[in-house]
Motif scaffolding. Structure first.
Motif, PDB file in Angstrom:
ATOM      1  N   GLU A 198      -4.831 -22.354  25.867  1.00 51.66           N
ATOM      2  CA  GLU A 198      -5.122 -23.730  25.454  1.00 51.66           C
ATOM      3  C   GLU A 198      -4.868 -23.926  23.959  1.00 51.66           C
ATOM      4  N   GLN A 199      -5.303 -22.953  23.169  1.00 52.34           N
ATOM      5  CA  GLN A 199      -5.104 -23.026  21.712  1.00 52.34           C
ATOM      6  C   GLN A 199      -3.620 -23.005  21.359  1.00 52.34           C
ATOM      7  N   TYR A 200      -2.870 -22.173  22.049  1.00 49.40           N
ATOM      8  CA  TYR A 200      -1.430 -22.099  21.787  1.00 49.40           C
ATOM      9  C   TYR A 200      -0.744 -23.408  22.176  1.00 49.40           C
ATOM     10  N   GLU A 201      -1.180 -23.989  23.298  1.00 54.09           N
ATOM     11  CA  GLU A 201      -0.602 -25.256  23.749  1.00 54.09           C
ATOM     12  C   GLU A 201      -0.809 -26.366  22.716  1.00 54.09           C
ATOM     13  N   SER A 202      -1.947 -26.345  22.035  1.00 63.72           N
ATOM     14  CA  SER A 202      -2.247 -27.413  21.071  1.00 63.72           C
ATOM     15  C   SER A 202      -1.748 -27.103  19.659  1.00 63.72           C
ATOM     16  N   ALA A 203      -1.775 -25.831  19.256  1.00 64.32           N
ATOM     17  CA  ALA A 203      -1.419 -25.480  17.865  1.00 64.32           C
ATOM     18  C   ALA A 203      -0.073 -24.779  17.726  1.00 64.32           C
ATOM     19  N   GLY A 204       0.475 -24.264  18.826  1.00 65.19           N
ATOM     20  CA  GLY A 204       1.785 -23.614  18.790  1.00 65.19           C
ATOM     21  C   GLY A 204       1.836 -22.401  17.881  1.00 65.19           C
ATOM     22  N   GLU A 205       2.899 -22.311  17.103  1.00 59.23           N
ATOM     23  CA  GLU A 205       3.178 -21.153  16.254  1.00 59.23           C
ATOM     24  C   GLU A 205       2.032 -20.859  15.284  1.00 59.23           C
ATOM     25  N   VAL A 206       1.346 -21.895  14.830  1.00 56.44           N
ATOM     26  CA  VAL A 206       0.231 -21.709  13.886  1.00 56.44           C
ATOM     27  C   VAL A 206      -0.838 -20.794  14.494  1.00 56.44           C
ATOM     28  N   TYR A 207      -1.087 -20.954  15.785  1.00 58.47           N
ATOM     29  CA  TYR A 207      -2.099 -20.140  16.461  1.00 58.47           C
ATOM     30  C   TYR A 207      -1.698 -18.664  16.487  1.00 58.47           C
ATOM     31  N   LEU A 208      -0.399 -18.406  16.535  1.00 58.08           N
ATOM     32  CA  LEU A 208       0.082 -17.025  16.639  1.00 58.08           C
ATOM     33  C   LEU A 208       0.034 -16.282  15.311  1.00 58.08           C
ATOM     34  N   GLN A 209      -0.167 -17.003  14.219  1.00 59.79           N
ATOM     35  CA  GLN A 209      -0.164 -16.340  12.906  1.00 59.79           C
ATOM     36  C   GLN A 209      -1.298 -15.318  12.809  1.00 59.79           C
ATOM     37  N   ASN A 210      -2.525 -15.749  13.037  1.00 56.99           N
ATOM     38  CA  ASN A 210      -3.669 -14.835  12.952  1.00 56.99           C
ATOM     39  C   ASN A 210      -4.753 -15.126  13.981  1.00 56.99           C
ATOM     40  N   LYS A 211      -4.907 -16.398  14.351  1.00 53.75           N
ATOM     41  CA  LYS A 211      -6.050 -16.813  15.154  1.00 53.75           C
ATOM     42  C   LYS A 211      -6.089 -16.118  16.514  1.00 53.75           C
ATOM     43  N   ILE A 212      -4.952 -15.885  17.106  1.00 53.49           N
ATOM     44  CA  ILE A 212      -4.931 -15.252  18.429  1.00 53.49           C
ATOM     45  C   ILE A 212      -5.551 -13.854  18.381  1.00 53.49           C
ATOM     46  N   TYR A 213      -5.388 -13.175  17.224  1.00 46.63           N
ATOM     47  CA  TYR A 213      -5.952 -11.829  17.071  1.00 46.63           C
ATOM     48  C   TYR A 213      -7.436 -11.903  16.730  1.00 46.63           C
TER      49      TYR A 213
END
Length: 198
Positions: A149-164
């Motif tokens: 859900e977070q990736y769907e809304s924030a895209g690449e920004v979410y993959l920077q650090n938040k996903i970890y």
């Protein structure tokens, strides 16, 4: 040796930076790559010897919490390597059939396609993970759905650090004993990083 071959629609400019970098090799987490021509068409050849793609790997089994932690750690490492070598992280290919794991070393390897202008498949990867995780592990299921859900809304920004950062919830504390019989607490992610750094 086994190779995966990807067709290039346009003739590549071989002397451009990204082609030079991936051809010279030695970047942790990237599959070794070479540019070849067949009947005038250009192809990138990736060496996948002794590795298996995760689409095949999970045809008949489920993904565990520890496997996902290992994957996320490798994903973070390869993205950091991209930054270190001034390569675009957006050129990593994420389709499950293009993400490989060395089953002996447990390391993951990724395909880098220079100057990629097509979908790199992270949506498909997230959907694949959701379909194949262990649904008996409620914490794992909850994390992955929230991450999607977070990736769907924030895209690449979410993959920077938040996903970890969000994956901290997956840490399972294990109690071990050291050589003196004292209890030692170690989390899954610490074990993963220690193993990968050896």
């Amino acid at each position: 040796a086994n190779y995966e071959r990807l067709f290039l629609k346009q003739k590549p400019e071989e002397k451009r930076y990204q082609y030079c970098m991936i051809s010279r090799g030695g970047i942790k987490g990237l599959l070794p790559c070479s540019l070849r021509y067949i009947d005038g068409d250009a192809y990138l050849y990736y060496d996948i010897t002794s590795k298996q793609n995760i689409a095949q790997l999970f045809e008949k089994r489920v993904m565990t919490r520890q496997w996902l932690l290992d994957f996320l750690w490798n994903m973070r490492r390869v993205r950091r390597e991209m930054s270190r070598f001034l390569l675009e992280e957006s050129n990593l290919i994420w389709f499950p059939q293009h993400v490989y794991q060395d089953l002996e070393k447990q390391d993951f390897y990724f395909i880098y396609m220079p100057y990629c202008e097509q979908s790199t498949g992270f949506d498909e990867l997230m959907e694949y993970l959701i379909e194949h995780i262990d649904y008996q592990d409620e914490g794992l299921v909850e994390y992955l759905y929230k991450a999607y859900e977070q990736y769907e809304s924030a895209g690449e920004v979410y993959l920077q650090n938040k996903i970890y950062e969000d994956a901290e919830c997956l840490k399972a504390v294990e109690i071990n004993q050291d050589i003196y019989g004292r209890e030692v607490f170690e989390t899954s992610i610490e074990k993963t990083e220690a193993k990968q750094s050896r």
